[in-house]
Enzyme design. Structure first.
Site, PDB file in Angstrom:
ATOM      1  N   SER A 238      -5.065  -4.308   4.155  1.00  0.00           N
ATOM      2  CA  SER A 238      -5.074  -5.563   4.874  1.00  0.00           C
ATOM      3  C   SER A 238      -6.238  -6.452   4.421  1.00  0.00           C
ATOM      4  CB  SER A 238      -5.118  -5.267   6.377  1.00  0.00           C
ATOM      5  OG  SER A 238      -4.736  -6.370   7.129  1.00  0.00           O
ATOM      6  N   ASP A 460       6.126  -6.331   7.174  1.00  0.00           N
ATOM      7  CA  ASP A 460       4.736  -6.425   7.631  1.00  0.00           C
ATOM      8  C   ASP A 460       4.515  -7.714   8.407  1.00  0.00           C
ATOM      9  OD1 ASP A 460       1.893  -6.664   7.825  1.00  0.00           O
ATOM     10  OD2 ASP A 460       1.651  -5.437   6.038  1.00  0.00           O
ATOM     11  N   HIS A 488       2.576  -2.573   9.507  1.00  0.00           N
ATOM     12  CA  HIS A 488       1.468  -3.121   8.720  1.00  0.00           C
ATOM     13  C   HIS A 488       0.921  -2.063   7.768  1.00  0.00           C
ATOM     14  CE1 HIS A 488      -1.798  -5.642   7.627  1.00  0.00           C
ATOM     15  NE2 HIS A 488      -2.726  -5.043   8.350  1.00  0.00           N
TER      16      HIS A 488
END
Length: 520
Positions: A238, A460, A488
């Site tokens: 991320s 996602d 995610h």
């Protein structure tokens, strides 16, 4: 990702990227005591760094360490401002080294960042050490690498930035997520301004800028040197992809292998990134509602889950359900619960159950989801996740919109993304009123770097799949690996993803171009 755990609540709401942890892990808030330091070493050490056994870290987080793993901690001192190293001001970056008893022919260290910004790499490394059966790292990886987790500057155990009161965090999460009336909007602006003012009182504008991604990427090179690796092997999730991409641009010849999972696109403006996230969450929520319609036995709010959630938000504005701790389950807290549930497909069942229970006067499911996301502890205090998130995001941002632009975009995005558009626009207020200096990250090719693997998940919500190819293209040496799944980030979700990533990390074998791994 850059703004990916959330763009929620009317105030803090700069989003942050969720941290990927095994399913048994607690709420992720962990412990914030300083990492131990010593001149002793519990394992072979060639770097000169003073490692000391720290089994208390996994004990505090999980209740025990993983079988066959040793845990050692140390710190590395870095300049507060890498452009002014001679002023004597430093931060202490806390690290944990996890080593398997079955490790053979060690390749080196694997540095981990879970995202946020604000997520603890130390906590995440501990969770990942429990192995693939708990959603952790495969044995093939722990047999070849020391796992190095670190809390970036300003995070957790590394001189944490803390300037938001628990009362203001509660107010932020509880607030109407998409205030329509001017009066409600003005209240949200005032709350953001108060938070920005409190941070500016505690830290100077110049110091606030030292929590930027560029500074943290330079810390990573100091960590590489501290653990004794000639070149960096890195796994970033991320926001950790932005940190890794920044490192690749600053230190392209010091890279062995980089896996960037859940891509942030550094070329996007602040506004573009926020709208992309609104689109991603809206799409993920639609996927949830479709699942509900197809699985009515597992979804108590079927067949129309979107209407059920929307109705719950509206009802909460008029007559919120009171939780066991006395908090009202306002539309803000419900919205946080929705966001929290979309980070993993397993969260869908919990969300459906929590929304259904609101009708019977039970808000505990909502608060459980929301508090896990917010890292709110039972005593009402918070970790410094959102303090760090705010400081890093706003330091990174050179193009934050004005308050007036936020108000205009709020209305425009609400029409395009009914549940998430307005709130994601509101999330930009935090940096619109921020009083710290800015230190934006670069967005260019990593000239001279080896191949870098960029992993994307089609469902996602926080780092939408479209970012994957964009980041790979920008770097110039990026290779896309796709997981056709929900939630995610992807690694280590399925055998296909594990095989592709492990082959790259261990043998530097780049995944086949265009490889798409099935959801299951």
């Amino acid at each position: 990702m850059r703004r990916s755990l959330l763009a929620v609540a009317a105030a803090l709401v700069v989003t942050i990227s969720g941290c990927t942890v095994p399913s048994f892990a607690p709420d992720g808030s962990g412990d914030t005591t300083p990492a131990p330091q010593s001149t002793s070493s519990a394992a072979p050490n060639t770097s000169g760094t003073a490692w000391k056994p720290c089994p208390e870290i996994p004990d505090q987080l999980v209740g025990r360490g993983a079988a066959g793993m040793t845990y050692d901690c140390a710190t590395v001192s870095v300049p507060r401002d890498w452009s002014d190293r001679g002023n004597g001001q430093t931060y202490a970056i806390a690290m944990i080294r996890i080593r398997s008893a079955t490790q053979k022919q060690r390749t080196g260290s694997l540095l981990i960042n879970p995202g946020g910004p604000g997520g603890s790499g130390i906590d995440t490394a501990v969770y990942l050490s429990f192995g693939q059966q708990f959603g952790g790292l495969p044995t093939a990886i722990t047999d070849k690498f020391d796992i190095i987790g670190f809390d970036p500057r300003g995070v957790g155990r590394s001189d944490p930035v803390k300037c938001i009161s628990a009362q203001d965090q509660d107010a932020s999460f509880a607030a109407v997520p998409d205030p329509v009336s001017q009066a409600d909007f003005t209240k949200v602006v005032a709350l953001n301004e108060r938070i920005a003012g409190d941070c500016a009182k505690k830290y100077s504008p110049a110091q606030l800028a030292t929590f930027s991604t560029v500074q943290a990427a330079k810390d990573m090179d100091a960590i590489r040197d501290a653990v004794g690796d000639e070149k960096l092997t890195y796994l970033g999730y991320s926001y950790g992809t932005l940190l890794g991409a920044t490192y690749a641009q600053l230190f392209p010849t010091k890279i062995r292998a980089l896996v960037l999972d859940g891509a942030v696109d550094p070329k996007q403006s602040f506004i573009e990134g926020s709208e992309t996230q609104a689109k991603g969450f809206e799409r993920a929520f639609t996927n949830f509602t479709n699942w509900c319609k197809a699985n009515t036995g597992d979804c108590p709010i079927a067949p129309d889950a979107r209407k059920a959630v929307t109705d719950a938000l509206k009802a909460a504005d008029k007559n919120p359900v009171k939780g066991a701790d006395g908090r009202n389950a306002t539309s803000g807290w419900i919205f946080v619960a929705v966001v929290s549930s979309l980070y993993t497909e397993t969260g869908w069942t919990a969300l459906a159950k929590a929304i259904g229970e609101l009708k019977t006067g039970d808000a505990e499911g909502v608060f459980e989801l929301a508090d896990q996301y917010a890292e709110r502890k039972p005593d009402g205090t918070y970790s410094n996740l959102f303090d760090a998130n705010l400081a890093v995001n706003c330091s990174d941002t050179k193009d934050a919109p004005t308050i007036e632009e936020v108000r205009r975009l709020q209305g425009e995005w609400r029409k395009k993304y009914p549940l998430f558009g307005g709130s994601m626009a509101i999330g930009m207020l935090a940096c619109a009123v921020w009083k710290g200096d800015r230190d934006p990250y670069p967005a260019a090719a990593a000239v001279g770097a080896p191949p870098i693997v960029v992993v994307g998940t089609t469902g996602d919500p926080a780092t939408p799949y479209e970012n994957t190819a964009d980041l790979a293209s920008m770097l110039g040496v990026g290779h896309v690996l796709t997981w056709e799944g929900e939630g995610h980030t992807a690694y280590p979700s399925t055998p296909c993803i594990v095989q592709a990533v492990d082959g790259y990390l261990i043998d530097l074998k780049v995944p086949r171009e265009g490889l798409r791994c099935p959801a299951k």
